[in-house]
Design a protein around this motif. Structure first.
Motif, PDB file in Angstrom:
ATOM      1  N   MET A   7      -4.122  -2.605  11.691  1.00 59.84           N
ATOM      2  CA  MET A   7      -2.635  -2.493  11.754  1.00 59.84           C
ATOM      3  C   MET A   7      -2.103  -1.787  13.134  1.00 59.84           C
ATOM      4  SD  MET A   7      -1.853   0.004   8.563  1.00 59.84           S
ATOM      5  CE  MET A   7      -0.304   0.186   8.958  1.00 59.84           C
ATOM      6  N   LEU A   8      -2.881  -0.918  13.379  1.00 56.72           N
ATOM      7  CA  LEU A   8      -2.312  -0.086  14.518  1.00 56.72           C
ATOM      8  C   LEU A   8      -2.904  -0.729  15.968  1.00 56.72           C
ATOM      9  CD1 LEU A   8      -2.327   3.452  13.322  1.00 56.72           C
ATOM     10  CD2 LEU A   8      -0.341   1.852  13.087  1.00 56.72           C
ATOM     11  N   HIS A   9      -3.417  -1.839  15.893  1.00 52.86           N
ATOM     12  CA  HIS A   9      -4.149  -2.500  17.340  1.00 52.86           C
ATOM     13  C   HIS A   9      -3.166  -3.479  17.653  1.00 52.86           C
ATOM     14  CE1 HIS A   9      -7.443   0.119  17.082  1.00 52.86           C
ATOM     15  NE2 HIS A   9      -7.732  -0.139  15.545  1.00 52.86           N
ATOM     16  N   GLY A  10      -2.082  -3.817  17.280  1.00 50.54           N
ATOM     17  CA  GLY A  10      -1.372  -4.743  17.463  1.00 50.54           C
ATOM     18  C   GLY A  10      -0.140  -4.466  18.657  1.00 50.54           C
ATOM     19  N   HIS A  11       0.792  -5.247  18.826  1.00 45.98           N
ATOM     20  CA  HIS A  11       1.773  -5.303  19.902  1.00 45.98           C
ATOM     21  C   HIS A  11       3.039  -4.213  19.612  1.00 45.98           C
ATOM     22  CE1 HIS A  11       2.510  -8.261  16.978  1.00 45.98           C
ATOM     23  NE2 HIS A  11       3.942  -8.151  17.062  1.00 45.98           N
ATOM     24  N   VAL A  12       2.893  -3.718  18.312  1.00 42.41           N
ATOM     25  CA  VAL A  12       3.850  -2.706  17.770  1.00 42.41           C
ATOM     26  C   VAL A  12       3.408  -1.851  16.649  1.00 42.41           C
ATOM     27  CG1 VAL A  12       4.603  -4.465  16.021  1.00 42.41           C
ATOM     28  CG2 VAL A  12       6.516  -2.658  16.966  1.00 42.41           C
ATOM     29  N   ASP A  13       3.851  -0.766  16.425  1.00 46.55           N
ATOM     30  CA  ASP A  13       3.558  -0.088  15.172  1.00 46.55           C
ATOM     31  C   ASP A  13       4.408  -0.514  13.936  1.00 46.55           C
ATOM     32  OD1 ASP A  13       3.134   1.817  13.229  1.00 46.55           O
ATOM     33  OD2 ASP A  13       3.171   3.465  14.637  1.00 46.55           O
ATOM     34  N   PRO A  14       3.671  -0.926  12.958  1.00 50.89           N
ATOM     35  CA  PRO A  14       4.397  -1.563  11.829  1.00 50.89           C
ATOM     36  C   PRO A  14       5.333  -0.605  10.992  1.00 50.89           C
ATOM     37  CG  PRO A  14       2.009  -2.400  11.530  1.00 50.89           C
ATOM     38  CD  PRO A  14       2.218  -1.355  12.648  1.00 50.89           C
ATOM     39  N   LYS A  15       5.137   0.803  11.299  1.00 47.76           N
ATOM     40  CA  LYS A  15       5.876   1.899  10.720  1.00 47.76           C
ATOM     41  C   LYS A  15       7.630   1.667  11.146  1.00 47.76           C
ATOM     42  CE  LYS A  15       3.563   5.645  11.994  1.00 47.76           C
ATOM     43  NZ  LYS A  15       2.244   4.953  12.325  1.00 47.76           N
ATOM     44  N   CYS A  16       7.620   0.736  11.962  1.00 46.57           N
ATOM     45  CA  CYS A  16       9.213   0.744  12.403  1.00 46.57           C
ATOM     46  C   CYS A  16       9.899  -0.013  11.626  1.00 46.57           C
ATOM     47  CB  CYS A  16       9.163  -0.068  13.897  1.00 46.57           C
ATOM     48  SG  CYS A  16       8.475  -1.860  13.706  1.00 46.57           S
ATOM     49  N   MET A  17       9.043  -0.610  10.400  1.00 47.76           N
ATOM     50  CA  MET A  17       9.817  -1.039   9.449  1.00 47.76           C
ATOM     51  C   MET A  17      10.243  -0.067   8.386  1.00 47.76           C
ATOM     52  SD  MET A  17       7.684  -4.647   8.188  1.00 47.76           S
ATOM     53  CE  MET A  17       6.264  -3.617   7.872  1.00 47.76           C
ATOM     54  N   ILE A  18       9.984   1.208   8.521  1.00 49.48           N
ATOM     55  CA  ILE A  18      10.287   2.131   7.449  1.00 49.48           C
ATOM     56  C   ILE A  18      11.671   2.598   8.009  1.00 49.48           C
ATOM     57  CG2 ILE A  18       9.833   4.218   6.573  1.00 49.48           C
ATOM     58  CD1 ILE A  18       6.860   3.852   7.367  1.00 49.48           C
ATOM     59  N   SER A  19      12.723   2.067   6.984  1.00 49.66           N
ATOM     60  CA  SER A  19      14.145   2.543   7.246  1.00 49.66           C
ATOM     61  C   SER A  19      14.598   3.897   6.729  1.00 49.66           C
ATOM     62  CB  SER A  19      15.019   1.233   6.824  1.00 49.66           C
ATOM     63  OG  SER A  19      14.939   1.018   5.551  1.00 49.66           O
ATOM     64  N   SER A  20      13.900   4.112   5.493  1.00 51.02           N
ATOM     65  CA  SER A  20      14.552   5.572   4.934  1.00 51.02           C
ATOM     66  C   SER A  20      13.159   6.024   4.260  1.00 51.02           C
ATOM     67  CB  SER A  20      15.459   5.572   4.041  1.00 51.02           C
ATOM     68  OG  SER A  20      16.699   4.957   4.574  1.00 51.02           O
ATOM     69  N   VAL A  21      13.136   7.538   4.170  1.00 53.92           N
ATOM     70  CA  VAL A  21      12.037   8.158   3.402  1.00 53.92           C
ATOM     71  C   VAL A  21      12.978   9.229   2.592  1.00 53.92           C
ATOM     72  CG1 VAL A  21      10.032   9.643   3.433  1.00 53.92           C
ATOM     73  CG2 VAL A  21      10.246   7.874   5.284  1.00 53.92           C
ATOM     74  N   VAL A  22      12.459   8.964   1.264  1.00 50.06           N
ATOM     75  CA  VAL A  22      13.198   9.831   0.267  1.00 50.06           C
ATOM     76  C   VAL A  22      12.339  10.733  -0.532  1.00 50.06           C
ATOM     77  CG1 VAL A  22      15.123   8.055   0.072  1.00 50.06           C
ATOM     78  CG2 VAL A  22      13.144   8.069  -1.426  1.00 50.06           C
ATOM     79  N   SER A  23      12.798  11.874  -1.006  1.00 54.64           N
ATOM     80  CA  SER A  23      11.839  12.650  -2.097  1.00 54.64           C
ATOM     81  C   SER A  23      11.912  11.896  -3.220  1.00 54.64           C
ATOM     82  CB  SER A  23      12.551  13.913  -1.861  1.00 54.64           C
ATOM     83  OG  SER A  23      13.841  14.001  -2.561  1.00 54.64           O
ATOM     84  N   LEU A  24      11.100  12.476  -4.106  1.00 51.77           N
ATOM     85  CA  LEU A  24      11.129  12.097  -5.524  1.00 51.77           C
ATOM     86  C   LEU A  24      12.422  12.346  -6.277  1.00 51.77           C
ATOM     87  CD1 LEU A  24       8.946  10.652  -7.062  1.00 51.77           C
ATOM     88  CD2 LEU A  24       8.313  12.770  -8.181  1.00 51.77           C
ATOM     89  N   ASP A  25      13.133  13.550  -5.677  1.00 52.10           N
ATOM     90  CA  ASP A  25      14.452  14.061  -6.270  1.00 52.10           C
ATOM     91  C   ASP A  25      15.489  12.684  -5.795  1.00 52.10           C
ATOM     92  OD1 ASP A  25      13.526  15.967  -7.655  1.00 52.10           O
ATOM     93  OD2 ASP A  25      13.867  17.496  -5.986  1.00 52.10           O
TER      94      ASP A  25
END
Length: 333
Positions: free
Chosen positions: A293-311
């Motif tokens: 997944m990290l050997h392509g033309h882009v890092d797929p983590k760019c799809m992550i739009s938000s990170v939230v806590s359990l709270d």
């Protein structure tokens, strides 16, 4: 430990304290670091009103560290970063023989990612290659869904691909189509909101639905699409995919609408179409995704739009059930 539980499909998630699970023989205890929110969980919570006795803990897109080994566990170690392969099959049915334990009729379905810890069978813990983070690990499952779907299209080098939809599975499908040597790739969506992200993931053009969409898609592709990847999952989109397909085209349904789909069999037949409904992935597919997944033309983590806590999860989950601008949301427990 703290969890976000769902007691009924028509009720919000509730933060609770629960006893820490103890790994039994053949199990490992995972400290969950990241968990993605999947559309299937939103559908489950937004579907017909039904209770979840005891409070269901959603979450199957997760990665974390092993903190305890149960008896007789070998090949894994405390501190190891792993991702969850979310099913354990019977080992003998047709699905298991093909390696796709997701489709095993008697599979043990593994959830529990909306929590600080989870106990899982050791065989479901997939070690992540060096260099991957927990955020990467929590993307392996949705990327595997798209990988299996695009692979099922038998994509030949330089073939034209039309992707219907611009959600996380559609974007992951664009990523794999580009990785597998597709020619031009066009993404079609109702909104321009994810145009830049679609292009970043490997698309060549972005086209909106409309009265002239068949001609516009063909123009952007430089011809009719050889493969149409339907990634919306709303009624009518399978028929739309068939409309875009040329003679001998291939239509891959990754959206899987929950409602009946009207299909003009004569129109599809007069094009001699191939129509597939790929579901799941093998452990080998899952491991391949993690390794590449990290050997392509882009890092797929760019799809992550938000990170939230359990709270913050109950409020975010409620937001995702309505109108929102998110792509892939992850929980950092």
């Amino acid at each position: 430990m703290r969890v976000a539980a769902c007691h009924a499909s028509d009720q919000p998630l509730v933060l609770e304290n629960r006893a820490m699970p103890e790994p039994g023989p053949g199990e490992v205890l995972i400290r969950i670091r990241r968990c993605g929110i999947c559309g299937s969980e939103l559908h489950a919570a937004d579907g017909p009103a039904r209770p979840f006795p005891g409070g269901l803990i959603f979450g199957h897109e997760y990665a974390g560290e092993i903190v305890r080994l149960g008896a007789a566990v070998t090949g894994l170690s405390v501190g190891q970063l792993v991702a969850l392969y979310p099913a354990v099959g019977c080992g003998s049915c047709a699905a298991c023989q093909r390696g796709n334990e997701i489709l095993c009729p008697s599979a043990q379905r593994l959830l529990g990612g909306y929590a600080e810890y989870a106990c899982i069978p050791a065989r479901a813990a997939v070690p992540l290659p060096s260099g991957l983070t927990a955020a990467d690990g929590a993307l392996v499952e949705p990327l595997a869904v798209a990988y299996y779907g695009v692979k099922s299209a038998d994509l030949a080098r330089n073939e034209r691909v039309l992707v219907l939809g611009a959600g996380s599975i559609a974007l992951a499908a664009v990523f794999w189509a580009r990785m597998m040597g597709a020619g031009r790739i066009v993404v079609m969506s109702r909104s321009q909101r994810r145009e830049a992200l679609a292009l970043q993931m490997g698309a060549d053009a972005f086209v909106a639905y409309g009265d002239d969409e068949v001609a516009e898609a063909a123009e952007a592709l430089g011809g009719k699409p050889d493969v149409i990847l339907e990634c919306v999952g709303s009624a009518g989109f399978l028929a739309k995919a068939i409309t875009h397909a040329p003679v001998f085209g291939r239509v891959i349904s990754l959206g899987l609408s929950r409602l009946p789909e009207p299909i003009d069999a004569i129109s599809a037949g007069m094009k001699d179409l191939t129509l597939k409904f790929p579901v799941g992935y093998s452990r080998a597919d899952f491991e391949h995704v993690a390794e590449t997944m990290l050997h392509g033309h882009v890092d797929p983590k760019c799809m992550i739009s938000s990170v939230v806590s359990l709270d913050g999860l109950p409020a975010m989950f409620a937001q995702l059930l309505g109108s929102h601008g998110e792509t892939k949301v992850q929980i950092a427990a």
